[in-house]
Structures are given as structure tokens and as C-alpha cells.
Scaffold this motif. Structure first.
Motif, PDB file in Angstrom:
ATOM      1  N   ALA A 210      73.719  67.408 -12.620  1.00 33.07           N
ATOM      2  CA  ALA A 210      74.393  68.136 -11.541  1.00 33.07           C
ATOM      3  C   ALA A 210      73.383  68.616 -10.509  1.00 33.07           C
ATOM      4  O   ALA A 210      72.182  68.729 -10.780  1.00 33.07           O
ATOM      5  N   GLU A 211      73.879  68.903  -9.327  1.00 29.88           N
ATOM      6  CA  GLU A 211      73.017  69.384  -8.255  1.00 29.88           C
ATOM      7  C   GLU A 211      73.024  70.902  -8.190  1.00 29.88           C
ATOM      8  O   GLU A 211      74.060  71.533  -8.310  1.00 29.88           O
ATOM      9  N   ARG A 212      71.847  71.467  -8.006  1.00 32.43           N
ATOM     10  CA  ARG A 212      71.680  72.901  -7.739  1.00 32.43           C
ATOM     11  C   ARG A 212      72.361  73.789  -8.780  1.00 32.43           C
ATOM     12  O   ARG A 212      73.166  74.653  -8.439  1.00 32.43           O
ATOM     13  N   VAL A 213      72.021  73.570 -10.039  1.00 32.74           N
ATOM     14  CA  VAL A 213      72.512  74.465 -11.085  1.00 32.74           C
ATOM     15  C   VAL A 213      71.534  75.635 -11.195  1.00 32.74           C
ATOM     16  O   VAL A 213      70.355  75.424 -11.480  1.00 32.74           O
ATOM     17  N   PRO A 214      71.980  76.860 -10.955  1.00 31.02           N
ATOM     18  CA  PRO A 214      71.066  78.001 -11.056  1.00 31.02           C
ATOM     19  C   PRO A 214      70.422  78.078 -12.441  1.00 31.02           C
ATOM     20  O   PRO A 214      71.074  77.812 -13.457  1.00 31.02           O
TER      21      PRO A 214
END
Length: 457
Positions: free
Chosen positions: A280-284
Motif C-alpha cells: 500500500a501507499e503511504r501507510v503511517p
């Protein structure tokens, strides 16, 4: 909530190839659901959109916008600004549910001292009052938000299970909307949670993620978490079990106890979740950590042993506590669900053993109650009642609905009593014990429905 001093790095385990096929536009489902409005819908440029129009679709997939659903009445100019800011160029409107292009927008209510101008009569009847005259009740609002959020979460999980990466951007508005409703009407959301759970016969990963998310956010509000922490908790709760999508499909929903080999497989789901999240993109990082640690305990027990004793973050413990409670009151691997009261006792035991921080456990018990909403109880008067409200100052004296009289017969007219403020002309009532609704042959949702005003699904 203070952050943990423990390690924050999370290992990535393996990788997998996946298709990044995008979702179809939300316009198609809108046409399917609102057949009666097909002849009244039209696509217009964003520059023609005005306050008073009813949007039924956008030219962007739902997960690329900050709006949970693509159907709403434009009542604020800021909505139009937000749409333009997110690259929306064309919208679909319904002229039967809102004003048409070129029509006079609905004027604001005139002061009582001034009559409404005659020009307002030229506004089409359907556009003159496109929203209900009365605001929805707290129960109706909670039911609506809950259902919309569940729909969005299920869409995301369908894609995850088909091999696509989690759409983090699609889940953020879900968390925001749930948090707003929980902040405004926490008890209405708890009742909706109870009703939804009682009526569900076959749970899915999406159902469980939604349940844990609602409970987690309620606990987060009570614990005074910051907005970024609440968002991370909500996302972590929704996705905490996604590792199961990389395990045999029948494992999560197996109705009988797990064998030893199956237990070994099951304990891999936190590591497998890291694999899924890595796509996934930009998972904190906070979200990744919550998911990786959610089966770790403060005393060093649990799995998969990525955290040392005493280093499990407070945010992870908060979410994991909600997860544990939801597991306890749910049928799982051949184990019958515990009564809510007994599940609360188990949380207390886990805090006493040092599995969770005692302060977090105490706050959870304060929020949920010793006898949580929806509990069936026996009174000292031999009456039976359902808990319909909590008194946080006195956890043993909630608000109740008496549904069986002293003779054991069901009441045709249930009576509501606040055990903290009882009528002086009636016998003083107290709770003796919790009862099993199945053993008593009672359908509790119908009594909670009375609390919710019959709005629950």
C-alpha cells in the motif's frame, strides 16, 4: 496519549505481486440504486455546480475523494471548493432532489418579521425543500453513518481479498465520519454497534474490523488521544486482521476449535499483515506498528514476539483491548460468546495479570460499563431488564428497560428506569446478575430498537 519509548521499526516479511486495477467510478452504483431518478439526472461541469443541487456521482472513484459517499445535497459553498481542489471536473446531479442548472437556488429562511418574497414561489416544489424539515434523531444519524461506513469498508476488503493493496485513502474518511458521530453521540453509536452485532449471523474480516474500529475510537476519545492518534487507531483497527487474507480462506471463519497446525498458521497473521501493508501507499508507521503488535502483551507474552516486555505502545494496547473485547463477545473457533458482563470481567483479569496497562483497562470498563449496553440482567425484584444506558459515575446502576415483571411474564409495556435516580414510590431496584438471552428465549434487538427509535437495520 503519550507515545511509547519502545522500538518503532517494523520488519517487512516477504512480498507479493498484485494488480493495481483501479475502481470503477461511483456513478454506476448510483444509477443502479436510484432507478426512480434516472430520468432526472444529468452530468454538468463543476463550474455549473451551485448550492442547492443534489449530487449523485463524481467523475473520480470514491476512494480518491474526501467524501465517504458521492450522494449529498450541496448546502455549503465549501463543498464545491473541496470538489475542485480534488480535481473533480464533472458531477452528476439529480434535478428532482435538488435545483437544476439555471434554477433559482433555495433561499435561506427569512426572518419571522419579514414575509418570504413572491419570487420564491418560482422555485420548483422538489427544490424548495430538498431536505427533511426535521433533523434526524441521534439513533437515525448513528445508523446511517454506521451503514455508510460499513459499505465503504466492505468495498475495500473485497479488493484486498482479490489481491489489491489496501486503499488507505478510502478508509480515512470512514474514520473521520465515525469519529465525528462518536464524539457527538457516543451512546447512540454504542447502541448501533450492539444492534449490528446481535443481528449478524456470520462475521467477516470487514465486520470485525468495523466493530473494533468503533470501540477503539470510543476508547480513544475517552483517553484524550490527539486527532492524528485517533486516525492511526481507526485505520489500525479497520486493518488489524488483514493478514488473514494470505491464509486459507476457511481459517478465520472456522466454526470449530483450531488444530495445532492451524494455530501456527493463525499466529502468522500479524507478520502477513506487514506483507499486505508493504504494497500500500503511504501507510503511517504508527498504523503499521499497531497492526504488528496487536497480539503482544505488556508482560512479554503473546505473539509474534516483535515487541519486548513493557514496550508495547499505549495506542496498540488501546486497540488490542477493543479487539479482545469484541473477540470475547463473538463466537470464535467453536467457543461460545461470553456475556458482555463476563467479557468485562475478563478484561479486568487481563489488567490484573499485567497483560494490559491497568489504567487503559479501567478506562475501558468505565466506557463499556460493568453491565454494557444490551446486557440482559436479573433484578432483586425478580424482574428482567435490558441495559439501555450507562451511568459513568456509578457503573453498577445503569439505565434499564424492564421487559419481564416479577411474575416472569413479558411486559407488553416495557418500563424505563434509571437505577441511579429511582422513583420514590417504587421499590428500590438493584442488579443481581447477568442473564443469557438465549437461555431466556428473548430477542434483545427488539428492545434496543425501541431505544434507537426503530431506525436500526
Amino acid at each position: 496519549m503519550p507515545s511509547s519509548k519502545g522500538p518503532t521499526g517494523i520488519n517487512r516479511y516477504g512480498s507479493y505481486a498484485t494488480s493495481r486495477t483501479s475502481f470503477d467510478s461511483a456513478a454506476a452504483p448510483v444509477r443502479i440504486r436510484f432507478d426512480s431518478h434516472m430520468d432526472s439526472t444529468k452530468r454538468i461541469p463543476i463550474d455549473q455546480l451551485t448550492v442547492g443541487m443534489f449530487i449523485t456521482g463524481l467523475d473520480q472513484p470514491w476512494y480518491r475523494t474526501p467524501f465517504l459517499l458521492h450522494k449529498w445535497l450541496v448546502s455549503n459553498p465549501d463543498d464545491i471548493v473541496q470538489l475542485k481542489r480534488h480535481g473533480i471536473q464533472v458531477v452528476t446531479i439529480d434535478t428532482k432532489r435538488g435545483v437544476d442548472v439555471g434554477a433559482t437556488p433555495t433561499p435561506p429562511p427569512a426572518p419571522e418579521s419579514q414575509p418570504i418574497q413572491a419570487e420564491s414561489a418560482s422555485v420548483p416544489a422538489a427544490a424548495a425543500d430538498p431536505v427533511p424539515a426535521e433533523a434526524p434523531s441521534p439513533a437515525a444519524a448513528a445508523a446511517s453513518v454506521y451503514q455508510q461506513a460499513m459499505d465503504a469498508v466492505e468495498r475495500v476488503f473485497v479488493d484486498i481479498e482479490s489481491g489489491q493493496p489496501p486503499k488507505i485513502a478510502a478508509l480515512k474518511p470512514v474514520v473521520r465520519d465515525l469519529l465525528k458521530q462518536i464524539t457527538e453521540q457516543p451512546e447512540a453509536m454504542m447502541i448501533q454497534f450492539c444492534l449490528d452485532k446481535m443481528r449478524r449471523f456470520d462475521g467477516t474480516l470487514a465486520n470485525h474490523g468495523m466493530d473494533v474500529c468503533v470501540l477503539t475510537l470510543i476508547l480513544a476519545v475517552e483517553n484524550g488521544c490527539t486527532e492524528p492518534e485517533m486516525e492511526a487507531l481507526g485505520l489500525g483497527a479497520l486493518l488489524h486482521d488483514i493478514g488473514f487474507v494470505r491464509l486459507p480462506r476457511n481459517l478465520y471463519r472456522k466454526p470449530s476449535p483450531l488444530t495445532e497446525p492451524e494455530q501456527v498458521l493463525m499466529r502468522q497473521h500479524p507478520q502477513l499483515a506487514a506483507t499486505v501493508l508493504s504494497q500500500a501507499e503511504r501507510v503511517p508507521e504508527t498504523v503499521t506498528r499497531i497492526i504488528a503488535e496487536h497480539h503482544e502483551f505488556q508482560d512479554g507474552t503473546g505473539f509474534p514476539k516483535v515487541a519486548k516486555a513493557g514496550t508495547v505502545s499505549p495506542l496498540t494496547q488501546l486497540m488490542a483491548l477493543a479487539d479482545t473485547y469484541d473477540d470475547l463477545v463473538t463466537t470464535r473457533y467453536g467457543r461460545a460468546p461470553l456475556l458482555p458482563h463476563d467479557a468485562i470481567r475478563q478484561l479486568f483479569v487481563l489488567g490484573a495479570k499485567g497483560r494490559y496497562d491497568k489504567t487503559i483497562v479501567e478506562v475501558a470498563i468505565k466506557v463499556l460499563g460493568v453491565y454494557p449496553l444490551g446486557s440482559l440482567i436479573k433484578l432483586n425484584t425478580n424482574e428482567c431488564a435490558v441495559v439501555i444506558g450507562l451511568n459513568h459515575e456509578d457503573r453498577l446502576r445503569p439505565k434499564i428497560r424492564i421487559i419481564k415483571g416479577e411474575d416472569g411474564e413479558r411486559r407488553q409495556d416495557p418500563v424505563d428506569i434509571d437505577l441511579q435516580n429511582q422513583p420514590a414510590d417504587q421499590p428500590t431496584r438493584s442488579i443481581l446478575r447477568a442473564l443469557d438471552p438465549d437461555a431466556e428465549h428473548l430477542d434483545l434487538p427488539q428492545y434496543l430498537d425501541l431505544v434507537a427509535g426503530g431506525t436500526s437495520r
